[in-house]
Design a protein around this motif. Structure first.
Motif, PDB file in Angstrom:
ATOM      1  N   PRO A   1       2.055   1.270  -4.241  1.00 56.72           N
ATOM      2  CA  PRO A   1       3.232   0.405  -4.015  1.00 56.72           C
ATOM      3  C   PRO A   1       3.553   0.468  -2.416  1.00 56.72           C
TER       4      PRO A   1
ATOM      5  N   THR B   1       5.882   1.139   0.616  1.00 60.31           N
ATOM      6  CA  THR B   1       7.147   2.023   0.894  1.00 60.31           C
ATOM      7  C   THR B   1       7.413   1.452   2.347  1.00 60.31           C
TER       8      THR B   1
ATOM      9  N   SER C   1       6.773  -7.393  -8.225  1.00 66.66           N
ATOM     10  CA  SER C   1       8.384  -6.727  -8.176  1.00 66.66           C
ATOM     11  C   SER C   1       9.256  -8.064  -7.688  1.00 66.66           C
TER      12      SER C   1
ATOM     13  N   ASP D   1       8.275  -0.022  -3.437  1.00 70.75           N
ATOM     14  CA  ASP D   1       8.811   1.118  -3.698  1.00 70.75           C
ATOM     15  C   ASP D   1      10.248   1.384  -2.941  1.00 70.75           C
TER      16      ASP D   1
END
Length: 314
Positions: free
Chosen positions: A118, A120, A192, A280
């Motif tokens: 993911p 970050t 997301s 994330d």
């Protein structure tokens, strides 16, 4: 209004949510737009101003504790962004530095390296071309400016005041009407979606937390789901049957984009919808003491807002 806690530029979904949250906390807000638009509240002072003009923004910052700079380009294109946004950012940062207040920007994932998931806060943000390249240059300029800046990154929006978005007018009203929904790329890969009130909460918190200044943060974002799941969540929240979901494949959008520049700009983002696209936000959540709104709760509030908006428009 004799007191101003914050100045907010732009009354789109981010600016509107920030202004309403601050006002709901009893904190006066000065909301600047070219049309004097935005949500109505006794503590929101709506003013007409062109904040892209040097000097126009600075005079409105007197007495404020923070600037939330939430304007966007006049068109969804890399050329427009490159022409308009660097100057607008610079004007905002110059004004904030002169007033000794932090300036907080909403930011996208466009500049990120999509090969590492993911995403970050530590992932590379070095896109070189297109809209991603423009966003990368904006982030670099913020890091180099003397003003205290915070860029709070979000994924695709959903929630109150979100209209022109994949999980906005392309999805929610169609769910309510029981119409077939067509999504980009794939209906079944993780993606997301950031609840825009959570982005607003994070931006407000970051403005008041010096440890967050001069950093890139991630808005609290619930675990990734598929676009099909988003449709199902909105349907469940609305108490209706989930409609059929069709897919617009990448090749079709790219083919149309050959002759239609506006579609070509949209096709540029297709990799975000054909493979895993996951943010994330754990590090920022720890820093600011926040957590994302559960998807079911966010979907329910989104449906309530759309139904209210439809009644007002009727």
């Amino acid at each position: 209004m004799t007191e101003t806690h914050a100045v907010v530029t732009g009354a789109g979904p981010v600016g509107a949510n920030i202004a309403l949250q601050l006002a709901g906390q009893g904190r006066p807000v000065r909301l600047l737009t070219r049309s004097r638009s935005g949500p109505e509240h006794p503590l929101i002072e709506r003013l007409r101003a062109d904040v892209a003009r040097p000097g126009e923004l600075a005079r409105h910052l007197e007495g404020a504790e923070a600037l939330f700079h939430c304007i966007h380009g006049s068109a969804y294109s890399a050329k427009t962004w490159a022409r308009e946004l660097p100057q607008a950012d610079r004007i905002a940062m110059d004004a904030a530095a002169s007033a000794s207040v932090p300036v907080v920007f909403p930011e996208s994932l466009y500049s990120y390296d999509l090969s590492a998931m993911p995403m970050t806060e530590e992932n590379p943000r070095g896109a070189l071309r297109g809209k991603g390249g423009v966003r990368a240059l904006l982030l670099q300029a913020r890091a180099e400016h003397e003003a205290a800046t915070v860029s709070v990154v979000a994924s695709d929006f959903y929630g109150p005041h979100v209209r022109m978005a994949h999980a906005g007018d392309r999805m929610v009203p169609l769910v309510l009407e029981g119409k077939k929904i067509t999504v980009m790329g794939s209906a079944d890969v993780p993606h997301s979606f950031t609840y825009v009130p959570d982005l607003a909460v994070a931006m407000i918190a970051a403005a008041g937390e010096r440890a967050a200044w001069n950093r890139v943060l991630h808005a609290p974002t619930a675990p990734a789901v598929t676009q099909r799941r988003m449709v199902e969540e909105f349907a469940a929240a609305a108490g209706v049957a989930a409609p059929k979901v069709a897919v617009l494949p990448a090749w079709a959008l790219q083919a149309v984009g050959v002759v239609m520049p506006s579609v070509r700009e949209l096709a540029e983002t297709m990799p975000q919808f054909t493979t895993e696209f996951v943010i994330d936000s754990a590090a920022t959540e720890r820093l600011l003491g926040l957590a994302p709104t559960p998807l079911a709760d966010g979907a329910a509030e989104t449906v309530r807002w759309w139904r209210s908006a439809e009644r007002l428009a009727a």
